[in-house]
Design a protein around this motif. Structure first.
Motif, mmCIF file in Angstrom:
data_model
loop_
_atom_site.group_PDB
_atom_site.id
_atom_site.type_symbol
_atom_site.label_atom_id
_atom_site.label_comp_id
_atom_site.label_asym_id
_atom_site.label_seq_id
_atom_site.Cartn_x
_atom_site.Cartn_y
_atom_site.Cartn_z
ATOM 1 N N THR A 306 0.825 -1.215 0.000
ATOM 2 C CA THR A 306 0.000 0.000 0.000
ATOM 3 C C THR A 306 0.851 1.253 0.000
ATOM 4 O O THR A 306 0.341 2.356 -0.127
ATOM 5 C CB THR A 306 -0.918 0.017 1.236
ATOM 6 O OG1 THR A 306 -0.097 -0.070 2.416
ATOM 7 C CG2 THR A 306 -1.885 -1.145 1.205
ATOM 8 N N CYS A 307 2.166 1.083 0.133
ATOM 9 C CA CYS A 307 3.079 2.217 0.161
ATOM 10 C C CYS A 307 3.446 2.593 -1.266
ATOM 11 O O CYS A 307 4.038 1.797 -1.991
ATOM 12 C CB CYS A 307 4.336 1.870 0.968
ATOM 13 S SG CYS A 307 5.642 3.093 0.828
ATOM 14 N N GLU A 308 3.120 3.826 -1.685
ATOM 15 C CA GLU A 308 3.362 4.247 -3.059
ATOM 16 C C GLU A 308 4.838 4.186 -3.411
ATOM 17 O O GLU A 308 5.218 3.713 -4.466
ATOM 18 C CB GLU A 308 2.824 5.676 -3.255
ATOM 19 C CG GLU A 308 2.926 6.190 -4.681
ATOM 20 C CD GLU A 308 2.017 5.442 -5.637
ATOM 21 O OE1 GLU A 308 2.347 5.401 -6.829
ATOM 22 O OE2 GLU A 308 0.993 4.904 -5.180
ATOM 23 N N SER A 309 5.710 4.645 -2.479
ATOM 24 C CA SER A 309 7.152 4.662 -2.758
ATOM 25 C C SER A 309 7.758 3.268 -2.730
ATOM 26 O O SER A 309 8.828 3.049 -3.272
ATOM 27 C CB SER A 309 7.875 5.555 -1.740
ATOM 28 O OG SER A 309 7.708 5.033 -0.436
ATOM 29 N N CYS A 310 7.064 2.313 -2.071
ATOM 30 C CA CYS A 310 7.581 0.941 -2.004
ATOM 31 C C CYS A 310 7.306 0.163 -3.276
ATOM 32 O O CYS A 310 7.792 -0.948 -3.442
ATOM 33 C CB CYS A 310 6.958 0.193 -0.815
ATOM 34 S SG CYS A 310 7.405 0.875 0.787
ATOM 35 N N ASN A 311 6.486 0.759 -4.154
ATOM 36 C CA ASN A 311 6.072 0.034 -5.350
ATOM 37 C C ASN A 311 7.072 0.132 -6.491
ATOM 38 O O ASN A 311 6.880 -0.461 -7.528
ATOM 39 C CB ASN A 311 4.717 0.559 -5.842
ATOM 40 C CG ASN A 311 3.597 0.129 -4.914
ATOM 41 O OD1 ASN A 311 3.809 -0.700 -4.048
ATOM 42 N ND2 ASN A 311 2.425 0.701 -5.093
ATOM 43 N N ARG A 312 8.134 0.924 -6.317
ATOM 44 C CA ARG A 312 9.145 1.074 -7.365
ATOM 45 C C ARG A 312 10.451 0.448 -6.909
ATOM 46 O O ARG A 312 10.881 0.630 -5.777
ATOM 47 C CB ARG A 312 9.347 2.543 -7.720
ATOM 48 C CG ARG A 312 10.425 2.766 -8.786
ATOM 49 C CD ARG A 312 10.404 4.191 -9.291
ATOM 50 N NE ARG A 312 9.211 4.463 -10.060
ATOM 51 C CZ ARG A 312 9.068 4.173 -11.347
ATOM 52 N NH1 ARG A 312 10.057 3.584 -12.010
ATOM 53 N NH2 ARG A 312 7.962 4.456 -11.981
ATOM 54 N N TYR A 313 11.082 -0.301 -7.827
ATOM 55 C CA TYR A 313 12.338 -0.975 -7.518
ATOM 56 C C TYR A 313 13.372 -0.590 -8.571
ATOM 57 O O TYR A 313 13.140 -0.785 -9.773
ATOM 58 C CB TYR A 313 12.151 -2.503 -7.537
ATOM 59 C CG TYR A 313 11.143 -2.997 -6.533
ATOM 60 C CD1 TYR A 313 11.544 -3.479 -5.300
ATOM 61 C CD2 TYR A 313 9.776 -2.984 -6.833
ATOM 62 C CE1 TYR A 313 10.618 -3.943 -4.379
ATOM 63 C CE2 TYR A 313 8.841 -3.444 -5.917
ATOM 64 C CZ TYR A 313 9.267 -3.921 -4.692
ATOM 65 O OH TYR A 313 8.347 -4.373 -3.775
ATOM 66 N N ASP A 314 14.486 -0.020 -8.138
ATOM 67 C CA ASP A 314 15.581 0.290 -9.047
ATOM 68 C C ASP A 314 16.416 -0.969 -9.221
ATOM 69 O O ASP A 314 17.054 -1.443 -8.274
ATOM 70 C CB ASP A 314 16.442 1.427 -8.492
ATOM 71 C CG ASP A 314 15.660 2.732 -8.423
ATOM 72 O OD1 ASP A 314 14.844 2.977 -9.327
ATOM 73 O OD2 ASP A 314 15.861 3.494 -7.458
ATOM 74 N N LEU A 315 16.431 -1.523 -10.428
ATOM 75 C CA LEU A 315 17.088 -2.802 -10.683
ATOM 76 C C LEU A 315 18.519 -2.628 -11.176
ATOM 77 O O LEU A 315 19.419 -3.331 -10.747
ATOM 78 C CB LEU A 315 16.284 -3.618 -11.706
ATOM 79 C CG LEU A 315 14.807 -3.844 -11.363
ATOM 80 C CD1 LEU A 315 14.142 -4.681 -12.445
ATOM 81 C CD2 LEU A 315 14.665 -4.518 -10.007
ATOM 82 N N PHE A 316 18.731 -1.697 -12.116
ATOM 83 C CA PHE A 316 20.060 -1.474 -12.653
ATOM 84 C C PHE A 316 20.297 0.012 -12.871
ATOM 85 O O PHE A 316 19.395 0.741 -13.279
ATOM 86 C CB PHE A 316 20.234 -2.178 -14.009
ATOM 87 C CG PHE A 316 20.229 -3.671 -13.940
ATOM 88 C CD1 PHE A 316 21.341 -4.362 -13.495
ATOM 89 C CD2 PHE A 316 19.107 -4.387 -14.313
ATOM 90 C CE1 PHE A 316 21.332 -5.745 -13.422
ATOM 91 C CE2 PHE A 316 19.092 -5.767 -14.249
ATOM 92 C CZ PHE A 316 20.210 -6.447 -13.797
ATOM 93 N N ALA A 317 21.516 0.434 -12.627
ATOM 94 C CA ALA A 317 21.958 1.775 -12.987
ATOM 95 C C ALA A 317 23.292 1.587 -13.688
ATOM 96 O O ALA A 317 24.340 1.510 -13.046
ATOM 97 C CB ALA A 317 22.104 2.652 -11.756
ATOM 98 N N PHE A 318 23.266 1.489 -15.018
ATOM 99 C CA PHE A 318 24.483 1.194 -15.755
ATOM 100 C C PHE A 318 25.221 2.489 -16.036
ATOM 101 O O PHE A 318 24.893 3.225 -16.955
ATOM 102 C CB PHE A 318 24.167 0.471 -17.058
ATOM 103 C CG PHE A 318 25.388 -0.157 -17.667
ATOM 104 C CD1 PHE A 318 25.760 -1.441 -17.312
ATOM 105 C CD2 PHE A 318 26.184 0.547 -18.547
ATOM 106 C CE1 PHE A 318 26.889 -2.019 -17.846
ATOM 107 C CE2 PHE A 318 27.315 -0.024 -19.088
ATOM 108 C CZ PHE A 318 27.675 -1.303 -18.735
ATOM 109 N N LYS A 319 26.255 2.729 -15.168
ATOM 110 C CA LYS A 319 26.964 4.013 -15.184
ATOM 111 C C LYS A 319 25.898 5.096 -15.199
ATOM 112 O O LYS A 319 25.009 5.112 -14.374
ATOM 113 C CB LYS A 319 27.890 4.107 -16.401
ATOM 114 C CG LYS A 319 29.042 3.112 -16.375
ATOM 115 C CD LYS A 319 29.959 3.346 -17.553
ATOM 116 C CE LYS A 319 31.162 2.428 -17.506
ATOM 117 N NZ LYS A 319 32.069 2.631 -18.652
#
Length: 422
Positions: A306-319
């Protein structure tokens, strides 16, 4: 003047046929006078004492010595494939390997019976043909058959070709000892300690799924491996704290200690389960930029949050080239890619291939999703306005009982390949 070309060809064929005269004895089963029962499968291998004895002093003593064997010879410590390959070499002087594993098994047989020429042939084949994608499986086979001669070779490949090793299909299936070999390396072909943590987390989540380790137990199940990750050398304070706080493989106490040391506020000794190493690992990076990027990871996503910010997951940051993330809506989990803030792509076209595997409690229930698409990025438009959806999984599929990991979480293995095509 008559040509000798035809005669030369005929002679070559005759010589080749004659060179295989002994193997025909074996193929036809002619006058066998010895028998071996090999390996755990008890494969029967028959042959001729004289030929075996001519190739090895061990066989010579076995069949013609004071303690000669007159009965069937039981060989429990060799693999039958390796023994059969050794026999082929004894009868023909030639050998054709189909893999480095086959060469290793033959090497073990040659070593046991002191056939040094064959040992060298096997060793040379392995050194010339082993690939980064198979080095972990090969290393584990070496351990099983008690061969230490190739450990230095395996370590060298792992250090110099780490990126290829960890993107192989076998990586997530590897044994803990193989993962420890990677994590203990002082030099790796990666970009940063973040990537070291990522590869460990990807393997650990797959291992936890295989062994049905509960979510609440994951943080203490891999301490013997986790201690080799140099958290104190990870740069980027905010990114590090954010990344660590999301991990299921760290306890609250460990996360707190890493955070305090990162922020240099009330820095304190790290727990015994973590590395106190402050010397940065040596990372080998390519001098020239690549136009193709491949990323693979295993991650856990909570459903029905139910947490709006918990619904996004950063998987990769390629450089700073691009970012891949996942987010949950009311009916789907979406995966998307967006360009990095410092990338000047102008107008370029990319091809992307996405493979997702939702890992079930039983592997035969796994859900597979594959997507391919082309997309365009314009360097004059803000990155956040150029997000591209690359895959979507309906929530009702993820809520099936076969995927449940407790606390409404599912484990997903993702492989993403991005290639610039124009």
């Amino acid at each position: 003047m008559c040509s000798n070309a035809g005669n030369n060809t005929d002679n070559s064929n005759l010589i080749e046929k004659f060179s295989k005269r002994f193997i025909s004895l074996s193929d036809e089963g002619m006058d066998f006078d010895c028998e071996f029962i090999v390996g755990i499968k008890k494969v029967v291998v028959r042959g001729h004492k004289f030929l075996f004895a001519a190739s090895s002093k061990v066989f010579q003593a076995m069949f013609y010595g004071d303690l000669k064997e007159d009965k069937t010879v039981i060989v429990e410590d060799l693999n039958s494939d390796g023994f059969e390959s050794m026999k082929q070499f004894i009868y023909t002087g030639e050998i054709n390997f189909t893999s480095v594993i086959k060469a290793l098994l033959t090497y073990v047989a040659a070593r046991k019976y002191l056939i040094s020429v064959l040992s060298e042939v096997c060793s040379n084949y392995i050194k010339e043909n082993i690939l980064p994608a198979e080095v972990l499986e090969f290393y584990e086979c070496c351990k099983i058959v008690s061969v230490s001669e190739f450990e230095e070779l395996c370590c060298k490949i792992i250090q110099e070709k780490t990126d290829e090793v960890i993107t192989s299909e076998y990586f997530t299936l590897a044994k803990p000892e193989s993962i420890e070999l990677i994590l203990k390396s002082s030099s790796l072909s990666l970009k940063s300690e973040f990537e070291v943590f990522d590869l460990f987390e990807r393997w650990a989540l797959a291992e936890a799924s295989r062994n049905e380790i509960a979510v609440g137990s994951m943080a203490t199940s891999f301490n013997h491996l986790k201690k080799h990750i140099r958290f104190l050398t990870i740069g980027g304070q905010q990114q590090c704290v954010s990344r660590v706080s999301e991990s299921l493989l760290l306890t609250p106490h460990e996360k707190f200690a890493i955070g305090m040391n990162q922020m240099k506020v009330n820095a304190r000794p790290v727990p015994a389960s973590l590395s106190s190493q402050s010397q940065q690992r040596h990372f080998i990076t390519s001098a020239s930029p690549t136009e193709s990027y491949t990323m693979q990871n295993t991650f856990m996503i909570k459903i029905n949050s139910t947490c709006e910010s918990c619904n996004r997951y950063d998987l990769f940051a390629f450089k700073n080239h691009f970012y891949i993330s996942a987010f949950q809506s009311s009916n789907c989990v979406f995966f998307e890619i967006m360009p990095g803030s410092s990338t000047n792509y102008y107008t370029l076209i990319f091809f992307m291939k996405t493979k997702l595997r939702v890992m079930a409690v039983n592997s035969y229930d796994d859900l597979y999703i594959e997507k391919e698409l082309d997309f365009k990025w314009n360097g004059n438009i803000k990155p956040e306005n150029q997000k591209v959806t690359i895959a979507a999984i309906p929530i009702n599929k993820l809520q099936k009982e076969c995927f449940s990991r407790g606390t409404n979480a599912v484990v997903i293995e993702g492989s993403f390949k991005v290639q610039k095509i124009e």
